[in-house]
Every structure is written in C-alpha cells, then in structure tokens.
Scaffold this motif. Sequence first.
Motif, mmCIF file in Angstrom:
data_model
loop_
_atom_site.group_PDB
_atom_site.id
_atom_site.type_symbol
_atom_site.label_atom_id
_atom_site.label_comp_id
_atom_site.label_asym_id
_atom_site.label_seq_id
_atom_site.Cartn_x
_atom_site.Cartn_y
_atom_site.Cartn_z
ATOM 1 N N LEU A 99 -11.943 7.925 -6.974
ATOM 2 C CA LEU A 99 -10.896 7.848 -6.591
ATOM 3 C C LEU A 99 -9.939 7.357 -8.020
ATOM 4 N N THR A 100 -10.794 6.763 -8.675
ATOM 5 C CA THR A 100 -10.531 5.781 -9.896
ATOM 6 C C THR A 100 -10.518 7.797 -10.416
ATOM 7 N N TRP A 121 -0.186 16.476 12.081
ATOM 8 C CA TRP A 121 -1.473 15.162 11.697
ATOM 9 C C TRP A 121 -1.105 15.945 10.372
ATOM 10 N N MET A 122 -1.799 17.748 10.234
ATOM 11 C CA MET A 122 -1.861 17.604 8.694
ATOM 12 C C MET A 122 -1.261 17.175 7.373
ATOM 13 N N LEU A 123 0.603 17.144 7.669
ATOM 14 C CA LEU A 123 1.444 16.516 6.757
ATOM 15 C C LEU A 123 0.614 15.576 6.994
ATOM 16 N N ALA A 124 0.213 14.534 8.189
ATOM 17 C CA ALA A 124 0.252 12.743 7.539
ATOM 18 C C ALA A 124 -0.916 12.929 6.890
ATOM 19 N N LEU A 125 -1.667 13.723 7.168
ATOM 20 C CA LEU A 125 -2.965 13.283 6.695
ATOM 21 C C LEU A 125 -2.914 13.802 4.355
ATOM 22 N N GLY A 126 -2.225 14.797 5.157
ATOM 23 C CA GLY A 126 -2.327 15.127 3.568
ATOM 24 C C GLY A 126 -1.073 13.781 2.255
ATOM 25 N N ALA A 127 -0.267 13.488 2.771
ATOM 26 C CA ALA A 127 0.773 12.212 2.751
ATOM 27 C C ALA A 127 -0.301 11.151 2.310
ATOM 28 N N VAL A 128 -0.978 10.791 3.014
ATOM 29 C CA VAL A 128 -1.709 9.743 3.204
ATOM 30 C C VAL A 128 -2.763 10.058 1.929
ATOM 31 N N MET A 129 -3.564 11.004 2.514
ATOM 32 C CA MET A 129 -3.940 11.356 0.289
ATOM 33 C C MET A 129 -3.622 11.216 -0.400
ATOM 34 N N ALA A 130 -2.289 11.653 -0.799
ATOM 35 C CA ALA A 130 -2.074 12.201 -1.904
ATOM 36 C C ALA A 130 -1.188 10.632 -2.479
ATOM 37 N N GLU A 155 -3.143 7.594 -1.580
ATOM 38 C CA GLU A 155 -3.434 7.354 -1.965
ATOM 39 C C GLU A 155 -4.346 7.262 -3.525
ATOM 40 N N LYS A 156 -4.191 8.920 -3.717
ATOM 41 C CA LYS A 156 -4.400 9.079 -5.684
ATOM 42 C C LYS A 156 -2.845 8.571 -6.716
ATOM 43 N N ASN A 157 -1.677 8.933 -5.977
ATOM 44 C CA ASN A 157 -0.110 8.842 -6.242
ATOM 45 C C ASN A 157 0.258 7.710 -6.537
ATOM 46 N N LEU A 158 0.462 7.335 -5.971
ATOM 47 C CA LEU A 158 1.141 5.755 -5.944
ATOM 48 C C LEU A 158 0.979 4.448 -6.784
ATOM 49 N N PRO A 159 1.852 4.214 -7.444
ATOM 50 C CA PRO A 159 0.303 2.744 -7.901
ATOM 51 C C PRO A 159 0.168 2.230 -7.742
ATOM 52 N N VAL A 160 0.602 1.663 -5.938
ATOM 53 C CA VAL A 160 0.020 1.084 -5.267
ATOM 54 C C VAL A 160 -1.300 1.819 -4.461
ATOM 55 N N GLY A 161 -1.607 3.089 -4.382
ATOM 56 C CA GLY A 161 -2.751 3.797 -3.736
ATOM 57 C C GLY A 161 -4.275 3.192 -4.278
ATOM 58 N N ARG A 162 -4.566 2.530 -4.980
ATOM 59 C CA ARG A 162 -6.231 2.137 -4.782
ATOM 60 C C ARG A 162 -5.661 0.898 -3.834
ATOM 61 N N ARG A 163 -5.058 0.478 -3.349
ATOM 62 C CA ARG A 163 -4.525 -0.928 -2.429
ATOM 63 C C ARG A 163 -4.555 -0.696 -1.399
ATOM 64 N N LEU A 164 -4.765 0.944 -1.339
ATOM 65 C CA LEU A 164 -4.498 1.528 0.370
ATOM 66 C C LEU A 164 -5.474 1.917 1.049
ATOM 67 N N ALA A 165 -6.650 1.872 0.086
ATOM 68 C CA ALA A 165 -7.935 2.168 1.045
ATOM 69 C C ALA A 165 -8.352 1.804 1.970
ATOM 70 N N ALA A 166 -8.302 -0.123 1.581
ATOM 71 C CA ALA A 166 -9.270 -0.770 2.486
ATOM 72 C C ALA A 166 -8.046 -1.099 4.090
ATOM 73 N N PRO A 167 -6.385 -1.153 4.160
ATOM 74 C CA PRO A 167 -5.358 -0.648 4.925
ATOM 75 C C PRO A 167 -6.119 0.894 6.027
ATOM 76 N N ILE A 168 -6.122 1.851 4.862
ATOM 77 C CA ILE A 168 -6.224 3.085 5.449
ATOM 78 C C ILE A 168 -7.527 3.039 6.492
ATOM 79 N N GLY A 169 -8.729 2.152 5.739
ATOM 80 C CA GLY A 169 -10.109 1.995 6.511
ATOM 81 C C GLY A 169 -10.040 1.234 7.720
ATOM 82 N N VAL A 170 -9.191 0.368 7.650
ATOM 83 C CA VAL A 170 -9.026 -0.588 8.605
ATOM 84 C C VAL A 170 -8.700 0.405 9.632
ATOM 85 N N VAL A 171 -7.348 0.672 9.842
ATOM 86 C CA VAL A 171 -6.667 1.862 10.856
ATOM 87 C C VAL A 171 -7.327 2.876 11.585
#
Length: 146
Positions: free
Chosen positions: A51-52, A104-113, A115-131
């Motif tokens: 991700l980095t 679902w394709m749009l939702a998963l694509g939005a999650v990936m985008a 995580e990769k592009n938002l300033p808070v993207g690095r911090r999204l990995a853990a909450p996504i993992g918990v969900v």
Amino acid sequence: GYSIAAASLQLVLQRAGMVDHPAGSVTSGLGAAVFLFAGLYQFAPIKRACLTHCRTPLGYFLSRWHDGPAGGFRLGVNHGLFCVGCCWCLMLLMFVVGSANIGWMLALGAVMAAEKNLPVGRRLAAPIGVVLLLTALWIALTGVTA
C-alpha cells in the motif's frame, strides 16, 4: 496476469461446485474463509508495504526509472505488482459477493480507491480488516453470503 489467475480460480471453484456459475455466488464456508483471510490480510506487513508503494507512485518511479521501452515496461509491471499486492484480497471478495453484482463491485472499488488515494487511506486498513473479520464471523454463524 492477476485476471488470468482469478479466472482460472473461478473455473476451478465452479468445477468443484463451490461457485454457482450464473450468479457467481459461493458456498457459505468458502465465503466465510475468504472474508476471514481478507480481513487478516488487512493487518499483514506485506499489505502495508504494498500500500505504501502504491500510494506514492512518483517516488517509486523516480527511484527506479530506467530509460527505454523495456525499462518502462519493467517499471510498470513492478509497480503493478505492488498495487495488486495491496488489493488482491479485496478483489478476491468479488467471488463471495457475486461478480455480476454491480453494487458490490462499486462498493469494493470505492473501498480500494479510498485506501489508496485518500489522505486517511493508511488508517482505513485496520477498520476495513475488522469489518471483514466480523463479516466472516457473521457468515460462519448464519450461513448467509452476500
């Protein structure tokens, strides 16, 4: 390369009776396993490393640049591997939620985008993992997928 591997996996799972061909849905056991694995992968060091690299392509390109078409091709393939490395488990979830389901394709694509592009993207990995882990538990307990 990833799409060839994913399509091959889908054929294997269809032949094993674990994926319904028309709907693209999977058995609840396989669904829970994929959500569990994807949730755990969100916390993996390799996920963070990929991700980095994927989040900072300019630095990657500048530090690994080689002239000529072969250098550009090699650079693109290597960077692509990092991008697949950070999102392949989320892409694998498309088997569970049904590859024909555009919502679902749009939702998963939005999650990936995000995580990769938002300033808070690095911090999204853990909450996504918990969900994802909670979803795996829910599927295992109820037997329901997507």
